[in-house]
Design an enzyme around this catalytic site. Structure first.
Site, mmCIF file in Angstrom:
data_model
loop_
_atom_site.group_PDB
_atom_site.id
_atom_site.type_symbol
_atom_site.label_atom_id
_atom_site.label_comp_id
_atom_site.label_asym_id
_atom_site.label_seq_id
_atom_site.Cartn_x
_atom_site.Cartn_y
_atom_site.Cartn_z
ATOM 1 N N THR A 222 33.994 16.698 14.243
ATOM 2 C CA THR A 222 35.185 16.171 14.864
ATOM 3 C C THR A 222 36.227 15.464 14.328
ATOM 4 O OG1 THR A 222 35.580 15.414 17.208
ATOM 5 C CG2 THR A 222 34.376 13.863 16.145
ATOM 6 N N THR B 132 37.129 21.102 13.711
ATOM 7 C CA THR B 132 38.249 20.298 14.570
ATOM 8 C C THR B 132 39.459 21.474 15.211
ATOM 9 O OG1 THR B 132 38.392 18.383 12.806
ATOM 10 C CG2 THR B 132 40.207 18.674 14.436
#
EC number: 3.4.25.2
Length: 181
Positions: free
Chosen positions: A5, A167
């Site tokens: 992330t 991401t």
């Protein structure tokens, strides 16, 4: 596990802002694209975001909020006490998550082994797989643009999403208005 992330936080002149993407991965598969990895704590006075295991992160959020309550919202005292507890507790030491916490005065990274890191510039912090892309973009945009805090975080995360396969562009942002003391 710690990297899948991107979370970026910016403590600007007018606002403290945190943002994160929405992608959840398991190995090399995307499980979800619209997760929320940022939240407000302590009655909306603290911003926090996580990278790593979701279940571990929610436990850390809850525990950190208990420290905030005990320290009456003093983020500095809370991160120090939280770090001490993290290092002493055998279960906590096994958690696979990192956090960024900030308010209008302070910004901290809480690492997976209980370290507390205040960014050198005291303004920008990032964690996760796209963290280096996001922080590089944020530093450049801060220096060479007139974007406000929220726009700077959004654009920096978008740049990270262009470069990092873990991401995505489902970016969520939270902010705290207020002057620094």
């Amino acid at each position: 596990m710690f990297d899948a992330t991107t979370i970026l936080a910016y403590k600007g002149k007018n606002r403290a802002v945190i943002g994160g993407d929405g992608q959840v991965t398991f190995g090399n598969s995307v499980l979800k694209g619209n997760a929320t990895k940022i939240r407000t704590l302590y009655n909306g006075k603290i911003l926090a975001g996580f990278a790593g295991s979701t279940a571990d992160a929610f436990n850390l959020f809850d525990m950190f909020e208990e420290f905030l309550e005990a320290k009456k919202g003093d983020i500095l005292k809370s991160v120090v006490e939280f770090s001490k507890a993290w290092r002493k507790d055998k279960v906590l030491r096994r958690l696979e998550a990192m956090m960024i916490v900030l308010n209008s005065e302070h910004i901290f990274i809480l690492t997976g082994n209980g370290d507390v890191v205040e960014p050198e510039d005291g303004e920008i912090a990032s964690i996760g797989s796209g963290g280096n892309f996001a922080i590089s973009a944020a530093r450049a945009l801060k220096k060479h643009s007139s974007l406000d805090e929220e726009a700077l975080v959004r654009e920096s995360l978008s740049i990270a999403a262009d470069l990092c396969i873990y991401t995505n562009h489902n970016i969520k942002v939270l902010s705290l208005d207020g002057e620094k003391k």
